[in-house]
Design an enzyme around this catalytic site. Structure first.
Site, PDB file in Angstrom:
ATOM      1  N   PRO A  80      -4.452   0.684  18.504  1.00 22.07           N
ATOM      2  CG  PRO A  80      -6.246  -0.640  17.893  1.00 22.07           C
ATOM      3  CD  PRO A  80      -5.626   0.041  19.060  1.00 22.07           C
ATOM      4  CG  HIS A  95      -2.171  -0.800   1.014  1.00 26.28           C
ATOM      5  ND1 HIS A  95      -3.419  -0.378   1.410  1.00 26.28           N
ATOM      6  CD2 HIS A  95      -2.357  -2.000   0.426  1.00 26.28           C
ATOM      7  CE1 HIS A  95      -4.325  -1.265   1.069  1.00 26.28           C
ATOM      8  NE2 HIS A  95      -3.692  -2.284   0.480  1.00 26.28           N
ATOM      9  CE1 TYR A 114      -5.247   4.423   8.476  1.00 20.74           C
ATOM     10  CE2 TYR A 114      -5.785   4.478  10.809  1.00 20.74           C
ATOM     11  CZ  TYR A 114      -5.068   3.954   9.756  1.00 20.74           C
ATOM     12  OH  TYR A 114      -4.157   2.940   9.992  1.00 20.74           O
ATOM     13  CE1 TYR A 155      -0.087   3.189   7.680  1.00 20.05           C
ATOM     14  CE2 TYR A 155      -1.305   4.166   9.497  1.00 20.05           C
ATOM     15  CZ  TYR A 155      -1.204   3.223   8.492  1.00 20.05           C
ATOM     16  OH  TYR A 155      -2.218   2.319   8.294  1.00 20.05           O
ATOM     17  CE  LYS A 176       3.652   3.329  13.530  1.00 23.92           C
ATOM     18  NZ  LYS A 176       4.058   2.613  12.347  1.00 23.92           N
TER      19      LYS A 176
HETATM   20  P1  FAS Z   1       1.169 -11.521  21.746  1.00 25.18           P
HETATM   21  O1  FAS Z   1       0.172 -11.165  22.822  1.00 25.18           O
HETATM   22  O2  FAS Z   1       0.736 -11.551  20.324  1.00 25.18           O
HETATM   23  O3  FAS Z   1       1.773 -12.985  22.041  1.00 25.18           O
HETATM   24  C1  FAS Z   1       2.052 -13.399  23.356  1.00 25.18           C
HETATM   25  C2  FAS Z   1       1.970 -14.922  23.357  1.00 25.18           C
HETATM   26  O4  FAS Z   1       2.336 -15.395  24.663  1.00 25.18           O
HETATM   27  C3  FAS Z   1       0.555 -15.426  23.081  1.00 25.18           C
HETATM   28  O5  FAS Z   1       0.586 -16.448  22.107  1.00 25.18           O
HETATM   29  C4  FAS Z   1       0.096 -15.962  24.448  1.00 25.18           C
HETATM   30  O6  FAS Z   1      -0.789 -17.057  24.301  1.00 25.18           O
HETATM   31  C5  FAS Z   1       1.420 -16.391  25.058  1.00 25.18           C
HETATM   32  N1  FAS Z   1       1.430 -16.408  26.541  1.00 25.18           N
HETATM   33  C6  FAS Z   1       0.838 -15.539  27.372  1.00 25.18           C
HETATM   34  N2  FAS Z   1       1.086 -15.887  28.655  1.00 25.18           N
HETATM   35  C7  FAS Z   1       1.870 -17.017  28.615  1.00 25.18           C
HETATM   36  C8  FAS Z   1       2.452 -17.856  29.590  1.00 25.18           C
HETATM   37  N3  FAS Z   1       2.283 -17.599  30.897  1.00 25.18           N
HETATM   38  N4  FAS Z   1       3.182 -18.927  29.190  1.00 25.18           N
HETATM   39  C9  FAS Z   1       3.374 -19.176  27.866  1.00 25.18           C
HETATM   40  N5  FAS Z   1       2.835 -18.416  26.876  1.00 25.18           N
HETATM   41  C10 FAS Z   1       2.094 -17.348  27.255  1.00 25.18           C
HETATM   42  N6  FAS Z   1      -1.744  -4.188  16.552  1.00 25.18           N
HETATM   43  C11 FAS Z   1      -1.816  -3.507  15.391  1.00 25.18           C
HETATM   44  O7  FAS Z   1      -0.800  -2.993  14.933  1.00 25.18           O
HETATM   45  N7  FAS Z   1      -3.026  -3.387  14.730  1.00 25.18           N
HETATM   46  C12 FAS Z   1      -4.184  -3.970  15.207  1.00 25.18           C
HETATM   47  O8  FAS Z   1      -5.247  -3.844  14.611  1.00 25.18           O
HETATM   48  C13 FAS Z   1      -4.131  -4.707  16.407  1.00 25.18           C
HETATM   49  N8  FAS Z   1      -5.248  -5.341  16.891  1.00 25.18           N
HETATM   50  C14 FAS Z   1      -5.167  -6.024  18.094  1.00 25.18           C
HETATM   51  C15 FAS Z   1      -6.292  -6.698  18.649  1.00 25.18           C
HETATM   52  C16 FAS Z   1      -6.204  -7.377  19.881  1.00 25.18           C
HETATM   53  C17 FAS Z   1      -7.434  -8.066  20.461  1.00 25.18           C
HETATM   54  C18 FAS Z   1      -4.991  -7.386  20.599  1.00 25.18           C
HETATM   55  C19 FAS Z   1      -4.882  -8.057  21.965  1.00 25.18           C
HETATM   56  C20 FAS Z   1      -3.865  -6.752  20.053  1.00 25.18           C
HETATM   57  C21 FAS Z   1      -3.950  -6.083  18.793  1.00 25.18           C
HETATM   58  N9  FAS Z   1      -2.830  -5.470  18.223  1.00 25.18           N
HETATM   59  C22 FAS Z   1      -2.880  -4.786  17.058  1.00 25.18           C
HETATM   60  C23 FAS Z   1      -1.568  -5.547  18.846  1.00 25.18           C
HETATM   61  C24 FAS Z   1      -0.975  -6.898  18.524  1.00 25.18           C
HETATM   62  O9  FAS Z   1      -0.829  -7.055  17.140  1.00 25.18           O
HETATM   63  C25 FAS Z   1       0.316  -6.993  19.284  1.00 25.18           C
HETATM   64  O10 FAS Z   1       1.098  -5.826  19.128  1.00 25.18           O
HETATM   65  C26 FAS Z   1       1.128  -8.208  18.911  1.00 25.18           C
HETATM   66  O11 FAS Z   1       0.320  -9.341  19.048  1.00 25.18           O
HETATM   67  C27 FAS Z   1       2.345  -8.238  19.810  1.00 25.18           C
HETATM   68  O12 FAS Z   1       2.944  -9.480  19.679  1.00 25.18           O
HETATM   69  P2  FAS Z   1       3.609 -10.206  20.952  1.00 25.18           P
HETATM   70  O13 FAS Z   1       4.427  -9.222  21.696  1.00 25.18           O
HETATM   71  O14 FAS Z   1       4.216 -11.433  20.413  1.00 25.18           O
HETATM   72  O15 FAS Z   1       2.410 -10.534  21.949  1.00 25.18           O
HETATM   73  C1  PHB Z   2      -6.069  -3.761  10.388  1.00 23.28           C
HETATM   74  O1  PHB Z   2      -6.161  -3.955   9.163  1.00 23.28           O
HETATM   75  O2  PHB Z   2      -6.365  -4.623  11.245  1.00 23.28           O
HETATM   76  C2  PHB Z   2      -5.606  -2.414  10.870  1.00 23.28           C
HETATM   77  C3  PHB Z   2      -5.133  -1.487   9.954  1.00 23.28           C
HETATM   78  C4  PHB Z   2      -4.699  -0.247  10.403  1.00 23.28           C
HETATM   79  C5  PHB Z   2      -4.759   0.055  11.751  1.00 23.28           C
HETATM   80  C6  PHB Z   2      -5.236  -0.890  12.687  1.00 23.28           C
HETATM   81  C7  PHB Z   2      -5.666  -2.127  12.226  1.00 23.28           C
HETATM   82  O3  PHB Z   2      -4.349   1.288  12.194  1.00 23.28           O
END
Ligand code: FAS
Ligand code: PHB
Length: 389
Positions: A293, A72, A202, A383, A297
């Site tokens: 989000p 993009h 957005y 961004y 980032k």
């Molecule tokens: P994660 O949380 O992805 O991974 C941590 C892992 O550790 C998981 O698999 C968990 O099961 C495991 N774990 C936890 N406790 C444990 C334990 N005690 N023992 C062993 N394993 C354990 N970011 C964006 O940029 N755009 C978005 O739209 C966006 N949407 C999101 C929606 C949701 C619901 C959430 C929660 C986050 C969102 N994020 C988004 C942020 C997300 O993408 C995170 O930044 C990303 O998952 C970070 O990755 P990790 O640091 O690996 O953490």
């Molecule tokens: C997504 O596609 O999930 C998305 C894209 C841009 C954002 C957040 C989430 O800022």
């Protein structure tokens, strides 16, 4: 059991760290408390910065991304009567990629299980121990119920916001935490509908923020600002589409609807915990920080953390030099705060607070970004991702 780096958590941070260490000849074991099916199905981020794409490509994980991902070249910023396009290559020479976090995790898991370091699913009772010494260990219960002890040189806490690692770090350091909970949340849907837009939209709207994103030419990902206390049960598919259409449509253009295949409400917070290290335990990703989000980032910041950490741990474990591990927390936190500020700024600019004074400030800020090349460049550089130190 023994390994050089014990990694708690098989999200993007933990899995990529294991891969990067393996490519540098450092062995690791990844412990995950959920199943493979669960972690591969978790719907989260969608936007990859160029450095993330480059890191995954250099780690041999770029083939499917470059085949199925969508490059993009900008975003649309919208407010009533105006849709303005930010041209990223013209503003900062970079682009971003649309490729769901679910796909990133699937690619990482497949590589790990195809001759990579051990990845243990469905573990429980995970406890980092003796992190202040040179021989830390992780006690846990294996999926078959047997108690285990993983002896390590180093532990990486990549277990997300609700993990067990950060409490161990904060218990043993004069650490600090900063938190801001926002007075709104995101209702997100996945829909089998071809996106009606080429770039993400957005949109600021009097009724609330809306975001038009996508996962493929036939799958749309859209978000609505809702009240944090809202229940997803009070949001029928029709009500969701009606609100998305009202907030996103322009004269002669509207959203493309289709069957909603997933919907959920995501709370929004900013959170930073410092330091990101205690002795031989290092935090990376959501274990140390959370961003709203809006700035896309979260996942990219996790990748930047583990890129730094992989280099620092390799220097420690192969060359016995501590300079990079000693600098890791401060170096990582500089990027964390830059991304935290940008995510807060994008969120504050685009989400209705209900206060009309705020609304005038937001519209003025949006008009500034849409009319000033300098203001647009500042958004585009943040961004698309600032260079990793
Ligand atoms: P994660 O949380 O992805 O991974 C941590 C892992 O550790 C998981 O698999 C968990 O099961 C495991 N774990 C936890 N406790 C444990 C334990 N005690 N023992 C062993 N394993 C354990 N970011 C964006 O940029 N755009 C978005 O739209 C966006 N949407 C999101 C929606 C949701 C619901 C959430 C929660 C986050 C969102 N994020 C988004 C942020 C997300 O993408 C995170 O930044 C990303 O998952 C970070 O990755 P990790 O640091 O690996 O953490
Ligand atoms: C997504 O596609 O999930 C998305 C894209 C841009 C954002 C957040 C989430 O800022």
């Amino acid at each position: 059991m023994r390994t050089q780096v014990g990694i708690i958590g098989a999200g993007p941070a933990g899995l990529l760290l294991s891969r990067l260490l393996a490519l540098r000849g450092i062995d690791s074991v990844v412990l995950e408390n959920r199943s493979r099916e669960h972690i591969e199905a978790r719907i989260r981020a969608g936007i990859l910065e160029q450095h993330t794409v480059d890191t995954l490509t250099d780690a041999g994980l770029g083939d499917r991304l470059r085949r199925q991902g969508l490059e993009h070249r900008g975003i649309h910023l919208q407010y009533p009567g105006t849709r303005h396009t930010l041209d990223f290559p013209a503003l900062c020479g970079r682009t971003v990629w649309v490729y769901g976090q679910t796909e990133v995790v699937k690619d990482l898991v497949a590589a790990q299980l195809d001759g990579g370091p051990p990845l243990l699913f469905d573990v429980s009772d995970v406890r980092p121990e003796d992190v202040d010494g040179d021989s830390p260990r992780i006690r846990f219960t294996a999926a078959d119920g047997t108690p285990q002890a993983l002896e390590c040189d180093v532990i990486a806490g990549t277990d997300g916001f609700h993990g067990v690692s950060r409490p161990v770090v904060t218990a043993g350091t004069d650490g600090r935490r900063w938190e801001r909970t926002y007075p709104y949340a995101w209702l997100g849907i996945l829909a089998d509908a071809a996106p009606a837009t080429d770039e993400l939209v957005y949109a600021w709207h009097p009724e609330g923020f809306a975001l038009y994103s996508m996962r493929s030419p036939s799958v749309s990902r859209l978000y609505l600002q809702v009240d944090p206390s809202d229940s997803i049960d009070s949001w029928s598919d029709d009500r969701i589409w009606e609100n998305l259409s009202r907030r996103l449509r322009l004269d002669g253009w509207d959203v493309s609807t289709g069957p909603v295949t997933e919907k959920s409400i995501l709370p929004m917070r900013s959170f930073v915990s410092a330091p990101m290290r205690r002795g031989r335990l290092f935090l990376a990703g959501d274990a140390a920080h959370i961003v709203p989000p809006t700035g896309a980032k979260g996942l990219n910041l996790a990748v930047a953390d583990v890129t730094l950490l992989a280099t620092a741990l390799t220097r420690l474990l192969r060359e016995k030099r501590t300079d990079l591990v000693d600098a890791y927390s401060d170096t990582a936190l500089r990027r964390v705060w830059r991304c935290t500020h940008f995510s807060w700024w994008m969120t504050s600019m685009l989400h209705r607070s209900g206060d009309d004074f705020d609304a005038q400030l937001q519209l003025s800020q949006l008009q500034r970004v849409c009319s000033s090349e300098a203001a647009a460049r500042e958004l585009a550089e943040n961004y698309t991702g600032l260079p990793v130190e």
